[in-house]
Motif scaffolding. Structure first.
Motif, mmCIF file in Angstrom:
data_model
loop_
_atom_site.group_PDB
_atom_site.id
_atom_site.type_symbol
_atom_site.label_atom_id
_atom_site.label_comp_id
_atom_site.label_asym_id
_atom_site.label_seq_id
_atom_site.Cartn_x
_atom_site.Cartn_y
_atom_site.Cartn_z
ATOM 1 N N THR A 287 -34.937 17.315 -47.470
ATOM 2 C CA THR A 287 -34.005 18.312 -48.004
ATOM 3 C C THR A 287 -34.698 19.662 -48.094
ATOM 4 O O THR A 287 -34.165 20.699 -47.680
ATOM 5 C CB THR A 287 -33.505 17.875 -49.406
ATOM 6 O OG1 THR A 287 -32.888 16.605 -49.281
ATOM 7 C CG2 THR A 287 -32.541 18.868 -49.995
ATOM 8 N N LEU B 292 -30.694 20.527 -56.616
ATOM 9 C CA LEU B 292 -30.200 19.264 -56.071
ATOM 10 C C LEU B 292 -30.251 18.164 -57.131
ATOM 11 O O LEU B 292 -31.155 18.162 -57.975
ATOM 12 C CB LEU B 292 -31.054 18.856 -54.866
ATOM 13 C CG LEU B 292 -30.719 19.473 -53.494
ATOM 14 C CD1 LEU B 292 -29.351 18.945 -53.030
ATOM 15 C CD2 LEU B 292 -30.645 20.992 -53.519
ATOM 16 N N LEU C 208 -25.670 20.552 -49.973
ATOM 17 C CA LEU C 208 -26.790 21.439 -49.636
ATOM 18 C C LEU C 208 -26.363 22.464 -48.579
ATOM 19 O O LEU C 208 -26.698 23.644 -48.687
ATOM 20 C CB LEU C 208 -27.969 20.606 -49.107
ATOM 21 C CG LEU C 208 -29.155 21.415 -48.604
ATOM 22 C CD1 LEU C 208 -29.868 22.139 -49.738
ATOM 23 C CD2 LEU C 208 -30.147 20.533 -47.850
#
Ligand code: NAD
Length: 522
Positions: free
Chosen positions: A442, A279, A417
């Motif tokens: 996340t 990420l 994601l």
């Protein structure tokens, strides 16, 4: 000093060199606490992957030898199972001490036969040793349960060994995987037949020697050798009650179905394709170092190698930096100072890895870093593949669908994601995965939704320590993951429960009529 003559006696060291062995000796087998020369007619040559010099010949154990190993383990079982758990624990304490004392010797044998660097080989031994250390807690984990189920009535459980069990091991962790099996199988009271990989049995032979020194009685640990034929013998021998297997899908799926069809318990850990999701908010430096280490360490020959990265959003801009870091790795003979990765196991494996890289090129991917054709100056004849990074990969490409099992990292790009999770979940393997992010939510969304047995959050190789269990998922573990290695499930695998219900008050009770209704004890 030659490695294999040393094995049969009481060596304390093992040569840390890739020098040619002038008179290689054959690998013996191990029965009744004795190394014996095999009467095999067929032998498998074992070469040092860094030089391709002959190290030893490994026998294809004869039928008579295989039967003798089973008979020995069967003979040893009644006495060993009736040895108190405290006495078995004492043997395990000694075994743990001996493995630690022989750590360098075990690691050197691994570097010579398997090729991984000496430092990495020491890790291979340590991760197995930790299972042996955890097995010392046997008096605790062998305890049963008790409940007073009704007035004057109690039910107790006993955890009992299965009998003779067998372990079939892969080449990539020559000490760790035998040590996933030997300690738990034996401390719970079973006797074991171990078949190490025919490509690097040396560490297992040293472990057998140490098992004898630790005080395991004759026949509790026997070692046989060979490939398919030995495996078939193990799968079909009615005396063998359970089979532990670690290796690839082709062998593992076959072993699981044939072993299960023969009524055995089978635990089988199989192949992998482990993904990292990267990420944009992650620590870039930590991500690069982690992925380079986890993709190329052990020349990518780990079932938990992080062989696939899913670059989310703008993180794809980091690929040149990733390649620069990978290019800095030293590829060399495993005994050389500063070597980061060694050779791959065999010329056939090198050829297969190179052909998968070539297929990616053909299918339109980009070879950002090309390790083909690399040779360290001192070892021109080894099975070398340098770190390779393939970018612009799509899920249909062969380099993505197959487990490469070499120092090759494949990189895919997605925008979000959710797309990363969807991509990873679509892959048929589910051994391990990792996410690199600084965001708790996340990481939590990833953890909850991802279909993989072992998840790392900023941890590239999340192999659980032995107080937990090795928990693959999907095609990475046979039988839906019901039987996993080590930890509490490992103990469950090697034992069966007996429940005893007793009602002592009834011993003197007198009643007029038999009660024929189903007892409910309520
Ligand atoms: P492999 O399957 O070729 O060999 C493993 C064992 O099975 C060896 O002892 C071998 O003699 C035997 N064998 C091989 N082919 C056979 C056949 N057709 N029939 C019967 N027996 C057979 O595996 P390998 O190349 O030694 O090891 C690498 C593989 O192991 C990779 O796929 C890797 O992902 C996997 N692995 C998985 C884990 C895990 O925990 N999931 C751990 C380590 C390795």
């Amino acid at each position: 000093l030659r490695p294999y003559s040393a094995l049969a006696s009481t060596a304390t060291s093992f040569p840390q060199t890739h020098d040619k062995i002038t008179r290689p000796e054959d690998t013996p087998w191990f029965i009744d606490n004795e190394f014996r020369p095999s009467q095999a007619e067929s032998w498998i040559d074992l070469h040092d992957p860094a030089t391709n010099n002959l190290v030893t010949r490994v026998p294809q154990s004869t039928d008579a030898e295989l039967k003798a190993a089973v008979a020995s383990a069967q003979k040893a079982f009644p006495k060993w199972r009736n040895t108190s758990v405290l006495a078995r624990q004492q043997v395990m304490f000694k075994f743990v001490g001996l493995v630690r004392e022989n750590w360098d010797r075990l690691a050197a044998s691994i570097t010579l036969e398997q090729g991984k660097t000496f430092a990495d080989a020491k890790g291979d031994v340590l991760r197995g040793l930790q299972v042996a250390e955890a097995a010392c807690a046997a008096p605790e984990f062998m305890k049963g349960e008790l409940l007073e189920v009704a007035r004057d009535m109690e039910t107790r459980t006993y955890r009992e060994p299965l009998g003779v069990v067998a372990a079939i091991c892969p080449f990539n962790f020559p000490a760790m995987i035998p040590l996933w099996c030997i300690p738990i199988a034996t401390v719970t009271g079973n006797t074991l037949i171990l078949k190490p990989s025919e490509r690097d049995p040396g560490a297992a032979m040293i472990l057998a020697e140490l098992a004898k020194k630790a005080g395991f009685p004759d026949g509790v640990v026997n070692v046989v050798h060979g490939a398919h034929k030995t495996v078939d013998f193990i799968l079909d021998a009615p005396e063998i009650k359970a089979v532990s297997f670690v290796g690839g899908n082709k062998a593992g799926e076959y072993i699981f179905s044939r072993g299960s069809a023969n009524g055995k318990r089978v635990q089988a850990n199989l192949g992998a394709k482990n993904h990292a999701a990267v990420l944009p908010d992650c620590n870039k430096n930590h991500f690069i170092n982690s992925v380079v280490g986890a993709a190329f360490g052990a020349a990518g020959q780990r079932c938990m190698a992080l062989s696939t990265v899913v670059m989310v959003g703008e993180t794809k801009e980091w690929l040149p930096e990733l390649a620069a870091s990978a290019q800095n790795l030293q590829v060399n003979g495993g005994f050389e100072q500063g070597a980061d990765l060694g050779p791959v196991i065999s010329p056939q494996s090198k050829e297969r890895i190179e052909s998968l890289i070539a297929s990616a090129e053909k299918e339109g991917a980009t070879i950002l870093l090309d390790g083909r054709g690399f040779k360290p100056e001192k070892y021109p004849n080894g099975n070398w593949v340098g770190p390779t990074i393939i970018t612009n990969v799509t899920p249909q490409m062969k380099c993505y669908t197959e487990e490469i099992f070499g120092p090759v990292l494949v990189c895919l790009n997605v925008d979000t994601l959710d797309e990363a999770i969807e991509l990873i979940n679509k892959n048929e393997y589910g051994n391990g995965t990792a996410i690199f992010t600084r965001s708790g939510p996340t990481a939590e969304a990833f953890r909850r939704n991802i279909e993989a047995g072992q998840v790392g959050i900023n941890v590239p190789i999340p192999v659980p320590l032995p107080m937990f269990s090795f928990t693959g998922n999907k095609k990475s573990i046979a039988g839906g993951g019901a039987n996993t290695f080590y930890g509490r499930p490992g103990v469950n695998f090697y034992t069966q429960l007996k429940t005893v219900t007793a009602m002592w008050a009834s011993a003197d009770a007198i009643s007029k009529k038999a009660d024929v209704a189903m007892p409910t004890q309520s």
